[in-house]
Design a protein around this motif. Sequence first.
Motif, PDB file in Angstrom:
ATOM      1  N   ARG A 162     -92.112 -86.594  33.532  1.00 49.14           N
ATOM      2  CA  ARG A 162     -93.326 -85.874  33.630  1.00 49.14           C
ATOM      3  C   ARG A 162     -93.800 -85.958  35.278  1.00 49.14           C
ATOM      4  N   ASP A 163     -93.947 -85.108  35.713  1.00 45.71           N
ATOM      5  CA  ASP A 163     -94.691 -85.186  37.005  1.00 45.71           C
ATOM      6  C   ASP A 163     -95.893 -86.003  37.125  1.00 45.71           C
ATOM      7  N   GLU A 164     -96.656 -85.975  36.076  1.00 48.71           N
ATOM      8  CA  GLU A 164     -97.861 -86.938  36.114  1.00 48.71           C
ATOM      9  C   GLU A 164     -97.536 -88.356  35.894  1.00 48.71           C
ATOM     10  N   ALA A 165     -96.453 -88.538  35.541  1.00 49.68           N
ATOM     11  CA  ALA A 165     -96.157 -90.050  35.283  1.00 49.68           C
ATOM     12  C   ALA A 165     -96.179 -91.039  36.346  1.00 49.68           C
ATOM     13  N   PHE A 166     -96.076 -90.445  37.631  1.00 47.40           N
ATOM     14  CA  PHE A 166     -96.291 -91.464  38.719  1.00 47.40           C
ATOM     15  C   PHE A 166     -97.324 -90.937  39.613  1.00 47.40           C
ATOM     16  N   ASP A 167     -97.764 -91.615  40.465  1.00 42.79           N
ATOM     17  CA  ASP A 167     -98.686 -91.204  41.604  1.00 42.79           C
ATOM     18  C   ASP A 167     -98.521 -92.182  42.673  1.00 42.79           C
ATOM     19  N   GLN A 213     -99.770 -95.124  28.882  1.00 40.88           N
ATOM     20  CA  GLN A 213    -100.907 -95.248  28.021  1.00 40.88           C
ATOM     21  C   GLN A 213    -102.206 -95.517  28.928  1.00 40.88           C
ATOM     22  N   MET A 214    -102.944 -96.436  28.890  1.00 41.94           N
ATOM     23  CA  MET A 214    -103.999 -96.788  29.547  1.00 41.94           C
ATOM     24  C   MET A 214    -104.094 -97.609  30.879  1.00 41.94           C
ATOM     25  N   SER A 215    -102.717 -97.967  31.136  1.00 45.57           N
ATOM     26  CA  SER A 215    -102.324 -98.944  32.053  1.00 45.57           C
ATOM     27  C   SER A 215    -101.820 -98.264  33.282  1.00 45.57           C
ATOM     28  N   LEU A 216    -101.870 -99.191  34.534  1.00 46.76           N
ATOM     29  CA  LEU A 216    -101.194 -98.738  35.772  1.00 46.76           C
ATOM     30  C   LEU A 216    -100.266 -99.678  36.174  1.00 46.76           C
ATOM     31  N   ILE A 217     -98.934 -99.475  35.987  1.00 54.81           N
ATOM     32  CA  ILE A 217     -97.787-100.287  36.388  1.00 54.81           C
ATOM     33  C   ILE A 217     -97.546-100.117  37.756  1.00 54.81           C
ATOM     34  N   HIS A 218     -97.274-100.989  38.561  1.00 53.76           N
ATOM     35  CA  HIS A 218     -97.010-100.884  39.909  1.00 53.76           C
ATOM     36  C   HIS A 218     -95.603-101.379  40.448  1.00 53.76           C
ATOM     37  N   ASN A 227     -88.598-113.240  22.763  1.00 52.30           N
ATOM     38  CA  ASN A 227     -88.941-114.566  22.959  1.00 52.30           C
ATOM     39  C   ASN A 227     -90.431-114.856  23.168  1.00 52.30           C
ATOM     40  N   PRO A 228     -91.100-115.507  22.383  1.00 52.95           N
ATOM     41  CA  PRO A 228     -92.728-115.944  22.534  1.00 52.95           C
ATOM     42  C   PRO A 228     -92.956-116.492  23.767  1.00 52.95           C
ATOM     43  N   ASP A 229     -92.185-117.418  24.289  1.00 60.69           N
ATOM     44  CA  ASP A 229     -92.302-118.004  25.594  1.00 60.69           C
ATOM     45  C   ASP A 229     -92.360-117.340  26.834  1.00 60.69           C
ATOM     46  N   GLU A 230     -91.689-116.046  26.572  1.00 59.95           N
ATOM     47  CA  GLU A 230     -91.653-115.361  27.904  1.00 59.95           C
ATOM     48  C   GLU A 230     -92.179-113.889  27.768  1.00 59.95           C
ATOM     49  N   VAL A 231     -92.163-113.422  26.387  1.00 60.54           N
ATOM     50  CA  VAL A 231     -92.521-112.017  26.389  1.00 60.54           C
ATOM     51  C   VAL A 231     -93.698-112.000  25.305  1.00 60.54           C
ATOM     52  N   ALA A 232     -94.884-111.382  25.380  1.00 62.41           N
ATOM     53  CA  ALA A 232     -95.920-111.104  24.694  1.00 62.41           C
ATOM     54  C   ALA A 232     -95.492-109.853  23.771  1.00 62.41           C
ATOM     55  N   SER A 233     -94.858-108.986  24.266  1.00 61.13           N
ATOM     56  CA  SER A 233     -94.514-107.680  23.301  1.00 61.13           C
ATOM     57  C   SER A 233     -93.522-106.906  24.190  1.00 61.13           C
ATOM     58  N   VAL A 234     -92.906-106.018  23.262  1.00 56.15           N
ATOM     59  CA  VAL A 234     -91.923-105.281  23.933  1.00 56.15           C
ATOM     60  C   VAL A 234     -92.101-103.818  23.266  1.00 56.15           C
ATOM     61  N   HIS A 235     -91.769-102.702  24.493  1.00 55.19           N
ATOM     62  CA  HIS A 235     -92.422-101.375  24.332  1.00 55.19           C
ATOM     63  C   HIS A 235     -91.132-100.524  24.505  1.00 55.19           C
TER      64      HIS A 235
END
Length: 208
Positions: A149-154, A171-176, A132-140
């Motif tokens: 993988r151990d390196e997935a989180f810090d 990818q190149m992002s940090l998700i909190h 839904n473009p009103d709520e979601v820019a993209s879905v992955h």
Amino acid sequence: MRAFDDATRRNIAEACAAFARLPEMAEPSALKRAAVVLALTESSDRDDTAFLLTKRASSLRSHRGQWALPGGRCDAGETPVEAALRELDEELALKLSAADVLGTLDDYPTRSGYLITPVVVWAADSAAIRPNPDEVASVHRIALDTIERDEAFDFTAIPESARRVIRFHHQMSLIHAPTAALIYQFREVLAGRHTRVTDLEQPVFAWK
């Protein structure tokens, strides 16, 4: 590698059933109830099971442009599972039922005043996904072997809190947190570990 098949569904459902959730709060809470969905589907290359992660639309009033699991606030009289299924339909046009629910994880209290229930569901018809473009820019689609993988989180420290901040590297992002904390607990449940995440902190920008 976890193929997207009936055996994987059974294994994940069994892992969720074996997980002992923290008990519900005995007294009414000032926190507003909300739910998010760990929706399991085929990975992009169809070789693995994945969960769906969204980028929130830039037009939203709060947390615009941030990574998030599908979900939102519970309506009056609505259970977290009902809210999760409704939000999944509203955001991604995935119409699932209670029969597709594999389990729930611990409620996570946020700094912004919500108590989030993560709901794990099996979304077999991934071809039906229409953001839904009103709520979601993209879905992955995030393959499960990525989060294993151990390196997935810090974990890191911030001066504003004695609690550790968790971060998920995507990818190149940090998700909190809260998103990273919920994904991390799901990773632990898949491994048969009853790891708690309510003590994991959110970054200061997410406190409002």
